[in-house]
Design a protein around this motif. Structure first.
Motif, PDB file in Angstrom:
ATOM      1  N   TYR A  57       0.717  -1.300  -0.166  1.00 44.41           N
ATOM      2  CA  TYR A  57       0.062  -0.014   0.172  1.00 44.41           C
ATOM      3  C   TYR A  57       0.980   1.129   0.033  1.00 44.41           C
ATOM      4  O   TYR A  57       0.705   2.235  -0.826  1.00 44.41           O
ATOM      5  CB  TYR A  57      -0.849  -0.033   1.037  1.00 44.41           C
ATOM      6  N   VAL A  58       1.907   1.123   0.846  1.00 43.85           N
ATOM      7  CA  VAL A  58       2.912   2.514   0.831  1.00 43.85           C
ATOM      8  C   VAL A  58       3.478   2.560  -0.367  1.00 43.85           C
ATOM      9  O   VAL A  58       3.684   3.733  -0.962  1.00 43.85           O
ATOM     10  CB  VAL A  58       3.935   2.097   1.991  1.00 43.85           C
ATOM     11  N   LYS A 103       1.055   4.006  -2.924  1.00 46.65           N
ATOM     12  CA  LYS A 103       0.764   5.455  -2.754  1.00 46.65           C
ATOM     13  C   LYS A 103       2.030   6.520  -2.888  1.00 46.65           C
ATOM     14  O   LYS A 103       1.470   7.522  -3.661  1.00 46.65           O
ATOM     15  CB  LYS A 103       0.336   5.691  -1.296  1.00 46.65           C
ATOM     16  N   LYS A 104       3.119   5.877  -2.814  1.00 43.96           N
ATOM     17  CA  LYS A 104       4.360   6.620  -3.429  1.00 43.96           C
ATOM     18  C   LYS A 104       4.708   6.644  -4.877  1.00 43.96           C
ATOM     19  O   LYS A 104       5.567   7.354  -5.224  1.00 43.96           O
ATOM     20  CB  LYS A 104       5.686   6.347  -2.516  1.00 43.96           C
ATOM     21  N   THR A 164      -7.768  -2.437   3.814  1.00 40.53           N
ATOM     22  CA  THR A 164      -7.116  -1.399   3.476  1.00 40.53           C
ATOM     23  C   THR A 164      -7.594  -0.723   2.302  1.00 40.53           C
ATOM     24  O   THR A 164      -7.614   0.590   2.026  1.00 40.53           O
ATOM     25  CB  THR A 164      -5.744  -1.865   3.201  1.00 40.53           C
ATOM     26  N   TYR A 165      -8.072  -1.443   1.054  1.00 45.05           N
ATOM     27  CA  TYR A 165      -8.565  -0.875   0.115  1.00 45.05           C
ATOM     28  C   TYR A 165      -9.682  -0.226   0.364  1.00 45.05           C
ATOM     29  O   TYR A 165     -10.069   0.914  -0.269  1.00 45.05           O
ATOM     30  CB  TYR A 165      -8.781  -2.021  -1.113  1.00 45.05           C
ATOM     31  N   ASN A 185      -9.484   2.901   1.830  1.00 44.07           N
ATOM     32  CA  ASN A 185      -8.954   4.003   0.927  1.00 44.07           C
ATOM     33  C   ASN A 185      -9.458   4.315  -0.296  1.00 44.07           C
ATOM     34  O   ASN A 185      -9.009   4.752  -1.411  1.00 44.07           O
ATOM     35  CB  ASN A 185      -7.449   3.816   1.013  1.00 44.07           C
ATOM     36  N   THR A 224      -9.380   7.219  -3.070  1.00 40.13           N
ATOM     37  CA  THR A 224      -7.957   7.380  -3.614  1.00 40.13           C
ATOM     38  C   THR A 224      -7.518   6.422  -4.476  1.00 40.13           C
ATOM     39  O   THR A 224      -6.329   6.577  -5.190  1.00 40.13           O
ATOM     40  CB  THR A 224      -7.098   7.935  -2.773  1.00 40.13           C
ATOM     41  N   LEU A 225      -8.019   5.071  -4.285  1.00 42.78           N
ATOM     42  CA  LEU A 225      -7.698   4.063  -5.203  1.00 42.78           C
ATOM     43  C   LEU A 225      -8.786   3.400  -6.095  1.00 42.78           C
ATOM     44  O   LEU A 225     -10.043   3.520  -5.633  1.00 42.78           O
ATOM     45  CB  LEU A 225      -7.275   3.114  -3.986  1.00 42.78           C
ATOM     46  N   THR A 235      -4.854   0.120  -7.668  1.00 43.79           N
ATOM     47  CA  THR A 235      -3.930   1.212  -8.299  1.00 43.79           C
ATOM     48  C   THR A 235      -4.484   2.657  -7.963  1.00 43.79           C
ATOM     49  O   THR A 235      -5.654   2.661  -7.403  1.00 43.79           O
ATOM     50  CB  THR A 235      -4.036   1.097  -9.796  1.00 43.79           C
ATOM     51  N   ARG A 236      -3.671   3.587  -8.088  1.00 44.61           N
ATOM     52  CA  ARG A 236      -4.114   4.913  -7.488  1.00 44.61           C
ATOM     53  C   ARG A 236      -5.138   5.400  -8.426  1.00 44.61           C
ATOM     54  O   ARG A 236      -5.322   4.977  -9.751  1.00 44.61           O
ATOM     55  CB  ARG A 236      -2.868   5.912  -7.768  1.00 44.61           C
ATOM     56  N   SER A 237      -5.996   6.378  -8.042  1.00 44.37           N
ATOM     57  CA  SER A 237      -7.266   6.579  -8.803  1.00 44.37           C
ATOM     58  C   SER A 237      -6.916   7.440 -10.012  1.00 44.37           C
ATOM     59  O   SER A 237      -7.896   7.711 -11.173  1.00 44.37           O
ATOM     60  CB  SER A 237      -8.225   7.450  -7.863  1.00 44.37           C
TER      61      SER A 237
END
Length: 242
Positions: A31-32, A35-36, A48-49, A52, A55-56, A172-174
């Motif tokens: 996850y980290v 996000k990075k 976790t998904y 969040n 944003t995912l 994946t990131r949004s």
């Protein structure tokens, strides 16, 4: 770059990729990395998904779920039965397995207190508690006989709710769009992973000092495919978290 989980359940899948294509970390670290921007797709805890999801985006391909019994999400104890009003140590590495365990305990009328531990192995988790939730490779090691296995959390969740337990999903990131071509390619990796199951059974039953039959069952019930049953479980968990 794809982030896969560094637990033996993902061994067959990881073997279908070159080392340059993947990084294997814990679900939390994936996850980290996601996000990075260190990975394009990361396999992360379902909980976790969902926490969040603003944003995912979920990627409807590789995931970790079992058809019923999970083998690697177990409630253990030095006792040979479950009492009421129990204290359960859980590793900080798990959120989804803990979520399922709470549902099961509440459903069968067991009051509990959860204590998050820095440890993940059976011995240390039981150091100052009578019960522990053990997951992943540490759960497999527990079958060698250190403590009493009182409950397969995935199996009990499946029996009580009629759903297949989903532990991790690809996300994946949004701001990133994953094409259908990319998803089809990842689905081919899922299919190809079956070619490596026998090799993983042989390697891991020796590694964990357990019976070969246990590892055969472990990989038999494990599935990476994104099915309607997977979506049904995700929607169920999401409805409880909203």
């Amino acid at each position: 770059m794809i982030g896969l989980i560094n637990i033996s359940h993902s061994d067959p899948l990881s073997m279908t990729f070159s080392q340059e294509e993947i990084v294997r970390k814990s679900a939390a670290d994936n996850y980290v990395y996601l996000k990075k921007g260190k990975t394009e797709i990361g396999m992360i805890s379902l909980v976790t998904y969902l926490k969040n999801k603003d944003t995912l985006n979920i990627v409807k391909t590789m995931n970790i779920h079992t058809r019923a019994n999970s083998i690697s999400a177990i409630l253990v104890s030095r006792f040979n039965h479950i009492k009421n009003n129990i204290k359960v140590n859980v590793t900080s590495l798990t959120k989804t397995s803990e979520f399922y365990m709470k549902l099961v305990l509440e459903k069968i009328g067991i009051s509990y207190e959860i204590n998050e531990s820095e440890y993940s192995d059976c011995e240390n988790l039981l150091e100052n508690a009578d019960y522990a939730l053990v997951i992943g490779d540490d759960a497999i090691r527990a079958y060698s006989g250190y403590a009493n296995i009182l409950m397969d959390v995935g199996l009990e969740f499946s029996k009580l709710y009629g759903l297949e337990p989903v532990y991790a999903v690809s996300a994946t990131r949004s701001d990133i769009e994953i094409s259908e071509t990319r998803i089809k390619d990842l689905n081919r990796h899922i299919k190809d992973s079956r070619n490596y199951i026998s090799e993983c059974v042989e390697k891991n039953y020796l590694k964990f000092h357990v019976k070969r039959e246990l590892m055969e069952e472990y990989y038999r019930v494990m599935d990476y495919s994104f099915t309607d049953s997977v979506m049904k479980t995700i929607e169920f968990v999401e409805s409880l978290m909203d």
